[in-house]
Design a protein around this motif. Structure first.
Motif, PDB file in Angstrom:
ATOM      1  N   TYR A  73       0.838  -1.211   0.000  1.00 20.88           N
ATOM      2  CA  TYR A  73       0.000   0.000   0.000  1.00 20.88           C
ATOM      3  C   TYR A  73       0.865   1.251   0.000  1.00 20.88           C
ATOM      4  CZ  TYR A  73      -3.262   3.565   1.583  1.00 20.88           C
ATOM      5  OH  TYR A  73      -3.997   4.704   1.702  1.00 20.88           O
ATOM      6  N   ASP A  76       2.179   2.185  -3.245  1.00 17.92           N
ATOM      7  CA  ASP A  76       1.086   2.496  -4.178  1.00 17.92           C
ATOM      8  C   ASP A  76       0.777   1.301  -5.077  1.00 17.92           C
ATOM      9  OD1 ASP A  76      -0.906   4.220  -4.918  1.00 17.92           O
ATOM     10  OD2 ASP A  76       0.242   5.078  -6.582  1.00 17.92           O
ATOM     11  N   ASP A  77       0.861   0.125  -4.515  1.00 21.54           N
ATOM     12  CA  ASP A  77       0.523  -1.091  -5.240  1.00 21.54           C
ATOM     13  C   ASP A  77      -0.917  -1.450  -4.898  1.00 21.54           C
ATOM     14  OD1 ASP A  77       0.351  -3.542  -6.442  1.00 21.54           O
ATOM     15  OD2 ASP A  77       2.165  -4.366  -5.522  1.00 21.54           O
ATOM     16  N   GLU A  78      -1.680  -1.830  -5.921  1.00 19.98           N
ATOM     17  CA  GLU A  78      -3.087  -2.142  -5.739  1.00 19.98           C
ATOM     18  C   GLU A  78      -3.299  -3.332  -4.800  1.00 19.98           C
ATOM     19  OE1 GLU A  78      -5.825  -3.694  -8.970  1.00 19.98           O
ATOM     20  OE2 GLU A  78      -5.773  -1.535  -9.342  1.00 19.98           O
ATOM     21  N   ARG A  79      -2.362  -4.274  -4.792  1.00 22.04           N
ATOM     22  CA  ARG A  79      -2.495  -5.451  -3.927  1.00 22.04           C
ATOM     23  C   ARG A  79      -2.459  -5.080  -2.448  1.00 22.04           C
ATOM     24  NH1 ARG A  79       2.228  -8.956  -5.996  1.00 22.04           N
ATOM     25  NH2 ARG A  79       3.106  -6.877  -6.088  1.00 22.04           N
ATOM     26  N   THR A  81      -4.014  -2.570  -1.148  1.00 25.52           N
ATOM     27  CA  THR A  81      -5.348  -2.112  -0.772  1.00 25.52           C
ATOM     28  C   THR A  81      -6.323  -3.276  -0.690  1.00 25.52           C
ATOM     29  OG1 THR A  81      -4.937  -0.018  -1.868  1.00 25.52           O
ATOM     30  CG2 THR A  81      -7.223  -0.561  -1.394  1.00 25.52           C
ATOM     31  N   PHE A  82      -6.285  -4.135  -1.706  1.00 25.39           N
ATOM     32  CA  PHE A  82      -7.291  -5.191  -1.795  1.00 25.39           C
ATOM     33  C   PHE A  82      -6.800  -6.546  -1.304  1.00 25.39           C
ATOM     34  CE2 PHE A  82      -8.338  -2.140  -5.207  1.00 25.39           C
ATOM     35  CZ  PHE A  82      -9.550  -1.693  -4.684  1.00 25.39           C
ATOM     36  N   ARG A  86      -9.164  -9.222  -5.053  1.00 20.71           N
ATOM     37  CA  ARG A  86      -9.318  -8.026  -5.903  1.00 20.71           C
ATOM     38  C   ARG A  86     -10.789  -7.883  -6.302  1.00 20.71           C
ATOM     39  NH1 ARG A  86      -4.263  -7.525  -9.944  1.00 20.71           N
ATOM     40  NH2 ARG A  86      -2.719  -7.326  -8.316  1.00 20.71           N
ATOM     41  N   SER A  89     -13.371  -6.399 -12.220  1.00 21.61           N
ATOM     42  CA  SER A  89     -13.184  -5.255 -13.115  1.00 21.61           C
ATOM     43  C   SER A  89     -14.512  -4.947 -13.801  1.00 21.61           C
ATOM     44  CB  SER A  89     -12.106  -5.568 -14.145  1.00 21.61           C
ATOM     45  OG  SER A  89     -12.464  -6.718 -14.879  1.00 21.61           O
TER      46      SER A  89
END
Length: 90
Positions: A73, A76-79, A81-82, A86, A89
């Protein structure tokens, strides 16, 4: 002489066993019950210790995964956050 002494001792021991057999059986039964209780308590204690170890291991894995996701996080990696789930989409 020794044989006579051994025979007298055997007769006395047999008469004591025959006259007090109920007491002997009761003491033996109590001993077996105590032994079973000790086995049960020891088994329960080992089970509880094993459960604590497993819980500590699970918590350790959870904390490690949370730390990795936190670092993702911050990068700034999406993994981060989620996590492993995931969103779909759109």
């Amino acid at each position: 002489m020794k044989q006579i002494f051994a025979l007298v001792l055997a007769v006395v021991a047999l008469s004591l066993v025959l006259s007090h057999w109920q007491t002997i059986v009761a003491v033996a039964a109590a001993g077996v019950l105590v032994w079973l209780a000790v086995l049960a308590v020891t088994g329960l204690r080992a089970r509880r210790v094993n459960a604590r170890r497993q819980e500590r291991g699970r918590q350790s894995l959870l904390a490690r995964r949370a730390q990795v996701q936190h670092e993702q996080y911050l990068a700034d990696d999406e993994r981060g956050t989620f996590g492993t789930y995931r969103p779909a989409s759109l």
